[in-house]
Design an enzyme around this catalytic site. Structure first.
Site, PDB file in Angstrom:
ATOM      1  N   ASN A  13       0.791  -1.401   0.307  1.00  0.00           N
ATOM      2  CA  ASN A  13       0.277   0.249   0.263  1.00  0.00           C
ATOM      3  C   ASN A  13       1.374   0.872  -0.256  1.00  0.00           C
ATOM      4  O   ASN A  13       1.409   1.916   0.880  1.00  0.00           O
ATOM      5  CB  ASN A  13      -0.876  -0.063   1.395  1.00  0.00           C
ATOM      6  CG  ASN A  13      -1.681   1.190   1.510  1.00  0.00           C
ATOM      7  OD1 ASN A  13      -1.746   2.383   0.522  1.00  0.00           O
ATOM      8  ND2 ASN A  13      -2.265   1.029   2.485  1.00  0.00           N
ATOM      9  N   TRP A  14       0.961   1.963  -0.677  1.00  0.00           N
ATOM     10  CA  TRP A  14       1.357   3.062  -1.506  1.00  0.00           C
ATOM     11  C   TRP A  14       1.609   4.819  -0.504  1.00  0.00           C
ATOM     12  O   TRP A  14       2.564   5.131  -0.656  1.00  0.00           O
ATOM     13  CB  TRP A  14       1.496   3.024  -2.412  1.00  0.00           C
ATOM     14  CG  TRP A  14       3.027   1.996  -3.886  1.00  0.00           C
ATOM     15  CD1 TRP A  14       3.572   1.252  -2.982  1.00  0.00           C
ATOM     16  CD2 TRP A  14       3.688   2.280  -4.472  1.00  0.00           C
ATOM     17  NE1 TRP A  14       4.287   0.437  -3.683  1.00  0.00           N
ATOM     18  CE2 TRP A  14       4.726   1.511  -4.836  1.00  0.00           C
ATOM     19  CE3 TRP A  14       3.853   3.297  -5.721  1.00  0.00           C
ATOM     20  CZ2 TRP A  14       5.188   0.859  -5.891  1.00  0.00           C
ATOM     21  CZ3 TRP A  14       4.449   2.619  -7.365  1.00  0.00           C
ATOM     22  CH2 TRP A  14       4.969   1.749  -7.044  1.00  0.00           C
ATOM     23  N   LYS A  15       0.106   3.913   0.304  1.00  0.00           N
ATOM     24  CA  LYS A  15      -0.172   5.379   0.486  1.00  0.00           C
ATOM     25  C   LYS A  15      -0.905   6.795  -0.629  1.00  0.00           C
ATOM     26  O   LYS A  15      -0.221   6.630  -1.954  1.00  0.00           O
ATOM     27  CB  LYS A  15       0.388   5.727   1.796  1.00  0.00           C
ATOM     28  CG  LYS A  15       0.062   3.960   2.543  1.00  0.00           C
ATOM     29  CD  LYS A  15       0.072   4.290   4.272  1.00  0.00           C
ATOM     30  CE  LYS A  15       0.297   3.224   4.873  1.00  0.00           C
ATOM     31  NZ  LYS A  15       0.268   3.565   6.114  1.00  0.00           N
ATOM     32  N   HIS A  98      -8.882   1.594   4.919  1.00  0.00           N
ATOM     33  CA  HIS A  98      -8.483   0.920   5.453  1.00  0.00           C
ATOM     34  C   HIS A  98      -8.050   2.689   7.166  1.00  0.00           C
ATOM     35  O   HIS A  98      -8.916   3.345   6.494  1.00  0.00           O
ATOM     36  CB  HIS A  98      -7.025   2.165   4.911  1.00  0.00           C
ATOM     37  CG  HIS A  98      -5.788   1.948   5.187  1.00  0.00           C
ATOM     38  ND1 HIS A  98      -5.488   2.903   6.234  1.00  0.00           N
ATOM     39  CD2 HIS A  98      -4.912   1.152   4.847  1.00  0.00           C
ATOM     40  CE1 HIS A  98      -3.909   2.766   6.156  1.00  0.00           C
ATOM     41  NE2 HIS A  98      -3.606   1.857   5.912  1.00  0.00           N
ATOM     42  N   GLU A 100      -6.843   4.510   7.378  1.00  0.00           N
ATOM     43  CA  GLU A 100      -6.566   6.404   7.574  1.00  0.00           C
ATOM     44  C   GLU A 100      -7.966   7.070   6.563  1.00  0.00           C
ATOM     45  O   GLU A 100      -8.074   8.247   5.837  1.00  0.00           O
ATOM     46  CB  GLU A 100      -5.701   6.221   6.740  1.00  0.00           C
ATOM     47  CG  GLU A 100      -3.427   6.487   7.798  1.00  0.00           C
ATOM     48  CD  GLU A 100      -2.764   5.857   6.697  1.00  0.00           C
ATOM     49  OE1 GLU A 100      -2.396   5.543   5.526  1.00  0.00           O
ATOM     50  OE2 GLU A 100      -1.711   4.838   7.433  1.00  0.00           O
ATOM     51  N   GLU A 170      -5.660  -5.091  10.392  1.00  0.00           N
ATOM     52  CA  GLU A 170      -4.211  -3.433  10.251  1.00  0.00           C
ATOM     53  C   GLU A 170      -4.426  -3.200  11.563  1.00  0.00           C
ATOM     54  O   GLU A 170      -5.607  -1.951  11.906  1.00  0.00           O
ATOM     55  CB  GLU A 170      -4.416  -2.586   9.661  1.00  0.00           C
ATOM     56  CG  GLU A 170      -4.077  -2.742   7.360  1.00  0.00           C
ATOM     57  CD  GLU A 170      -3.089  -2.248   7.118  1.00  0.00           C
ATOM     58  OE1 GLU A 170      -2.205  -2.466   6.560  1.00  0.00           O
ATOM     59  OE2 GLU A 170      -3.903  -1.605   7.211  1.00  0.00           O
ATOM     60  N   GLY A 176       2.512   2.150  10.765  1.00  0.00           N
ATOM     61  CA  GLY A 176       3.811   3.686  10.501  1.00  0.00           C
ATOM     62  C   GLY A 176       4.148   4.266  11.595  1.00  0.00           C
ATOM     63  O   GLY A 176       4.815   5.204  11.942  1.00  0.00           O
ATOM     64  N   SER A 216       3.272  -1.646   9.955  1.00  0.00           N
ATOM     65  CA  SER A 216       5.020  -1.997  10.189  1.00  0.00           C
ATOM     66  C   SER A 216       5.513  -3.574   9.961  1.00  0.00           C
ATOM     67  O   SER A 216       6.182  -3.949  11.138  1.00  0.00           O
ATOM     68  CB  SER A 216       5.677  -2.006  11.924  1.00  0.00           C
ATOM     69  OG  SER A 216       4.691  -0.495  12.248  1.00  0.00           O
ATOM     70  N   GLY A 237       3.181  -1.009   4.781  1.00  0.00           N
ATOM     71  CA  GLY A 237       2.956  -0.079   3.963  1.00  0.00           C
ATOM     72  C   GLY A 237       4.886   0.634   3.821  1.00  0.00           C
ATOM     73  O   GLY A 237       5.227   0.367   2.547  1.00  0.00           O
ATOM     74  N   GLY A 238       5.018   1.071   4.484  1.00  0.00           N
ATOM     75  CA  GLY A 238       5.821   2.494   4.832  1.00  0.00           C
ATOM     76  C   GLY A 238       7.568   0.698   3.674  1.00  0.00           C
ATOM     77  O   GLY A 238       7.921   1.257   2.695  1.00  0.00           O
TER      78      GLY A 238
HETATM   79  P1  13P Z   1       3.319   0.149   7.825  1.00  0.00           P
HETATM   80  O1  13P Z   1       3.642  -0.832   6.918  1.00  0.00           O
HETATM   81  O2  13P Z   1       3.749   1.169   6.757  1.00  0.00           O
HETATM   82  O3  13P Z   1       3.171   0.528   9.222  1.00  0.00           O
HETATM   83  O4  13P Z   1       1.491   0.425   6.651  1.00  0.00           O
HETATM   84  C1  13P Z   1       0.141  -0.267   7.146  1.00  0.00           C
HETATM   85  C2  13P Z   1      -0.302  -0.545   6.287  1.00  0.00           C
HETATM   86  O5  13P Z   1      -1.174   0.712   6.844  1.00  0.00           O
HETATM   87  C3  13P Z   1      -1.008  -0.852   4.711  1.00  0.00           C
HETATM   88  O6  13P Z   1      -2.138  -0.565   4.362  1.00  0.00           O
END
Ligand code: 13P
Length: 255
Positions: A13-15, A98, A100, A170, A176, A216, A237-238
């Protein structure tokens, strides 16, 4: 992870990261590193990067997903993107609900359900996100909350459509933050999600459902998390923004 029963899926997930040119470059770097994956590999990118992602992944084993879609087919919804628009482009997956989106953009369990239905009606695989905040975990309501989010997200989803649903657990406090759920915590909630789905669709359908952990997840902890019997993959994510890190997670899921 029980690959005999269900697919292992590692999705990035590149956000809100990467321009179209950066998308092409990162995917070209990733492609050879994940070419022999023993799991499904997906990259979910910002809408404006989807065309570049589709072109860069053509002929490879990487699937492409969006990070959201609206529930209406078309209409006066400035700034939104409809599921049929994604399908026509060749996009196969979409992340729905998600945390967010729930936290910053007013998504509710009801809109998550509507968006899930729209995604499925248009042939997309929906990666539906559920998870508790730190306060909710401390209040001891994780199980109830995640079961409720799962049930509402799946309202009116047919057993046939469920085959194109992935649920991503999640925990909001792990996203994050560098603070990962322990493998036991992840495994426990993923098992609970599967039990919830079993209560709605029966054991066989629930046994076939891919459930991801996200929060994470990285090259160092992926193997332990994925060793949990009910954790069938990851939503990353990251670490999905760095080709070697993402490839290491794909490798851990391929074992
Ligand atoms: P991180 O891997 O950066 O914690 O993000 C997880 C996430 O929200 C994937 O959708």
């Amino acid at each position: 992870m029980n690959k005999a029963l269900r697919k292992a899926v590692i999705a990035g997930n590149w956000k809100m990261n990467k321009t179209p040119a950066e998308t092409t470059a990162l995917i070209n770097e990733m492609k050879p590193l994940v070419a022999d994956a023993g799991c499904d590999v997906v990259l979910c990118t910002p809408f404006v990067d989807l065309q570049a992602a589709l072109e860069a992944t053509a002929g490879s084993n990487i699937g492409v997903g969006a990070e959201n879609c609206h529930f209406e087919k078309s209409g006066a919804f400035t700034g939104e993107v409809a599921a049929p628009m994604l399908t026509e482009m060749g996009v196969q997956y979409v992340i729905i609900g998600h945390s967010e989106r729930r936290q910053y953009f007013g998504e509710t369990d009801e809109t998550v359900n509507k968006r899930t239905l729209a995604a499925l009606e248009n042939g997309l695989t929906a990666i539906v996100c559920v998870g508790e905040t730190l306060t909710q975990r401390e209040q001891g309501v994780t199980a109830e909350l995640v079961a409720m989010q799962t049930k509402i997200a799946l309202l009116n989803v047919t057993a046939e459509q469920l085959k194109k649903v992935i649920i991503a657990y999640e925990p909001v406090w792990a996203i994050g933050t560098g603070r990962t759920a322990t493998a036991e915590q992840a495994g426990e909630v993923c098992a609970l999600i599967r039990a919830t789905v079993a209560s709605l669709y029966g054991k066989e359908a629930a046994d076939g459902l891919t459930i991801q952990y996200g929060g994470s997840m990285n090259a160092g902890n992926a193997e332990e998390l994925l060793a949990q019997p009910d954790v069938d993959g990851g939503l990353i994510g990251g670490a999905s923004l760095k080709a070697p890190d993402f490839a290491a997670i794909v490798k851990a899921a391929s074992k």
